[in-house]
Scaffold this motif. Structure first.
Motif, PDB file in Angstrom:
ATOM      1  N   ARG A   1       0.815  -1.214   0.000  1.00 47.87           N
ATOM      2  CA  ARG A   1       0.000   0.000   0.000  1.00 47.87           C
ATOM      3  C   ARG A   1       0.848   1.263   0.000  1.00 47.87           C
ATOM      4  NH1 ARG A   1      -4.887   0.148   4.129  1.00 47.87           N
ATOM      5  NH2 ARG A   1      -5.405  -1.586   2.726  1.00 47.87           N
ATOM      6  N   ARG A   2       1.889   1.320   0.814  1.00 45.13           N
ATOM      7  CA  ARG A   2       2.711   2.527   0.877  1.00 45.13           C
ATOM      8  C   ARG A   2       3.471   2.747  -0.421  1.00 45.13           C
ATOM      9  NH1 ARG A   2       5.332   2.524   7.016  1.00 45.13           N
ATOM     10  NH2 ARG A   2       3.326   2.695   8.147  1.00 45.13           N
ATOM     11  N   VAL A   3       4.000   1.672  -0.968  1.00 38.48           N
ATOM     12  CA  VAL A   3       4.725   1.792  -2.238  1.00 38.48           C
ATOM     13  C   VAL A   3       3.777   2.207  -3.349  1.00 38.48           C
ATOM     14  CG1 VAL A   3       6.098   0.548  -3.943  1.00 38.48           C
ATOM     15  CG2 VAL A   3       6.442   0.112  -1.504  1.00 38.48           C
ATOM     16  N   ALA A   4       2.574   1.624  -3.372  1.00 33.38           N
ATOM     17  CA  ALA A   4       1.590   1.973  -4.393  1.00 33.38           C
ATOM     18  C   ALA A   4       1.207   3.445  -4.302  1.00 33.38           C
ATOM     19  CB  ALA A   4       0.353   1.098  -4.243  1.00 33.38           C
ATOM     20  N   ALA A   5       1.036   3.954  -3.085  1.00 33.97           N
ATOM     21  CA  ALA A   5       0.692   5.366  -2.917  1.00 33.97           C
ATOM     22  C   ALA A   5       1.818   6.271  -3.413  1.00 33.97           C
ATOM     23  CB  ALA A   5       0.391   5.650  -1.454  1.00 33.97           C
ATOM     24  N   ALA A   6       3.062   5.901  -3.138  1.00 35.48           N
ATOM     25  CA  ALA A   6       4.198   6.717  -3.571  1.00 35.48           C
ATOM     26  C   ALA A   6       4.334   6.700  -5.090  1.00 35.48           C
ATOM     27  CB  ALA A   6       5.486   6.214  -2.913  1.00 35.48           C
ATOM     28  N   VAL A   7       4.218   5.509  -5.690  1.00 36.82           N
ATOM     29  CA  VAL A   7       4.336   5.411  -7.147  1.00 36.82           C
ATOM     30  C   VAL A   7       3.191   6.159  -7.822  1.00 36.82           C
ATOM     31  CG1 VAL A   7       4.337   3.821  -9.098  1.00 36.82           C
ATOM     32  CG2 VAL A   7       5.608   3.246  -7.033  1.00 36.82           C
ATOM     33  N   GLY A   8       1.973   6.000  -7.301  1.00 34.10           N
ATOM     34  CA  GLY A   8       0.840   6.716  -7.869  1.00 34.10           C
ATOM     35  C   GLY A   8       1.019   8.224  -7.797  1.00 34.10           C
ATOM     36  N   TYR A   9       1.573   8.704  -6.677  1.00 36.49           N
ATOM     37  CA  TYR A   9       1.820  10.139  -6.545  1.00 36.49           C
ATOM     38  C   TYR A   9       2.862  10.611  -7.556  1.00 36.49           C
ATOM     39  CZ  TYR A   9       3.542  14.505  -4.568  1.00 36.49           C
ATOM     40  OH  TYR A   9       3.947  15.802  -4.408  1.00 36.49           O
ATOM     41  N   LEU A  10       3.913   9.835  -7.752  1.00 33.17           N
ATOM     42  CA  LEU A  10       4.954  10.235  -8.699  1.00 33.17           C
ATOM     43  C   LEU A  10       4.430  10.249 -10.130  1.00 33.17           C
ATOM     44  CD1 LEU A  10       8.037   8.303  -7.257  1.00 33.17           C
ATOM     45  CD2 LEU A  10       7.557  10.753  -7.109  1.00 33.17           C
ATOM     46  N   VAL A  11       3.601   9.259 -10.471  1.00 31.35           N
ATOM     47  CA  VAL A  11       3.031   9.227 -11.820  1.00 31.35           C
ATOM     48  C   VAL A  11       2.094  10.412 -12.030  1.00 31.35           C
ATOM     49  CG1 VAL A  11       1.547   7.925 -13.388  1.00 31.35           C
ATOM     50  CG2 VAL A  11       3.291   6.740 -12.047  1.00 31.35           C
TER      51      VAL A  11
END
Length: 330
Positions: A120-130
């Motif tokens: 979940r944390r990694v997904a949130a970070a990647v989604g924010y960067l995209v």
């Protein structure tokens, strides 16, 4: 001495309920008018743009070859408006389709990683960067593409062109500057990546949990769950996302103008300079110095871009409507 309020009578309760319903009906009526007016306003704006383009393009569309040549409103060697529009339409479609071919698989992979693989944390970070990619101005993409990407990727284009030239009956050229439509397509792919990723991610998240659990109960692996449950459900959403990205790529101006070394040819030499040009970049480069009939010529090319965009959206709606019974559209 304390007094207690008496409970409301039946008549008072009925009057209060009628008053509340009347207020709700009043707000509902206003909201309906606002919604209807917004829909009508959208149609009026679209019709106004179409009428403006047609009226302003008509002098160029009806002008004869002698008049166009005499007023020097066409590039050197051209005697007809269609000799200008056809290569520009070709270059626009070629750049947009190349960008779509590059961006769509990457965007779908990122969306699946965020929605089904990443913590979940990694997904949130990647989604924010995209999503952050969408906030970068197109002029910054143009600077990056012209100053950084083109010199860096030119070696790869030259190697790829030499490799493809080994095939019989195929001659592929590559420019030493890297300022080709292939480089512009890579930059356009980065620009449309957030749109396709965001829409695809939300569609994949809507996959019914029971579908995935049923596939797992039948012994499917994680990839087989994606292939049999998630991708079929989100197919129409991915198509819609790709069409949104294609619409942005068709109309992108500054990034292409700052990267591409233009030419007005119908050529598949995507690694060479001076071959193609897009409609939006052509209008942006010519409009500041345009006057008279030349403005009408530029508006005629804009009308061609408007028609292309409308056809792309109609095709997307048709594809989605055909696929909706097999996906999450319903």
């Amino acid at each position: 001495m304390t007094t207690t309020a008496s409970p409301p009578t039946l008549a008072e309760g009925s009057t209060r309920r009628r008053r509340v319903r009347g207020v709700e009906r009043g707000f509902g009526r206003v909201f309906r008018w606002i919604s209807t007016g917004s829909g009508i306003l959208l149609l009026v704006v679209l019709a106004s743009v179409a009428i403006f383009l047609v009226v302003q393009a008509m002098p160029a569309l009806t002008a004869g070859s002698d008049e166009l040549v005499a007023q020097n409103v066409l590039p050197q060697g051209m005697t007809s408006l269609w000799q200008l529009i056809v290569p520009l339409v070709f270059g626009t479609l070629l750049a947009a389709l190349l960008a779509l071919l590059i961006a769509t698989p990457i965007a779908v992979g990122i969306a699946l990683f965020i929605s089904h693989y990443a913590p979940r944390r990694v997904a949130a970070a990647v989604g924010y960067l995209v999503d952050l990619l969408a906030a970068i101005p197109s002029v910054v993409y143009g600077l990056w593409g012209g100053a950084v990407l083109a010199p860096f990727i030119r070696t790869f284009w030259i190697w790829l062109a030499e490799t493809l030239s080994l095939l019989p009956f195929l001659e592929v050229r590559a420019t030493a500057t890297g300022r080709s439509i292939a480089t512009a397509a890579v930059v356009l792919a980065v620009m449309i990546l957030p749109i396709i990723t965001a829409v695809s991610r939300e569609v994949f998240k809507q996959t019914p949990r029971l579908h995935e659990e049923a596939a797992l109960a039948l012994g499917a692996t994680e990839w087989e769950v994606i292939k049999t449950a998630v991708l079929p459900f989100g197919r129409s959403g991915v198509i819609s996302a790709a069409m949104l990205g294609l619409g942005r790529a068709l109309g992108e101006t500054m990034a292409v103008l700052m990267i591409l070394s233009p030419g007005i040819l119908v050529s598949f030499q995507i690694f060479d300079a001076g071959q193609q040009q897009t409609i939006a970049a052509f209008i942006a480069s010519q409009f500041p110095e345009a006057a008279g009939l030349r403005v009408n010529v530029l508006i005629a090319t804009g009308l061609a871009l408007f028609v292309i965009t409308m056809l792309v959206n109609m095709a997307a709606r048709w594809i989605v409507s055909r696929r909706k019974e097999f996906s999450g559209a319903n």
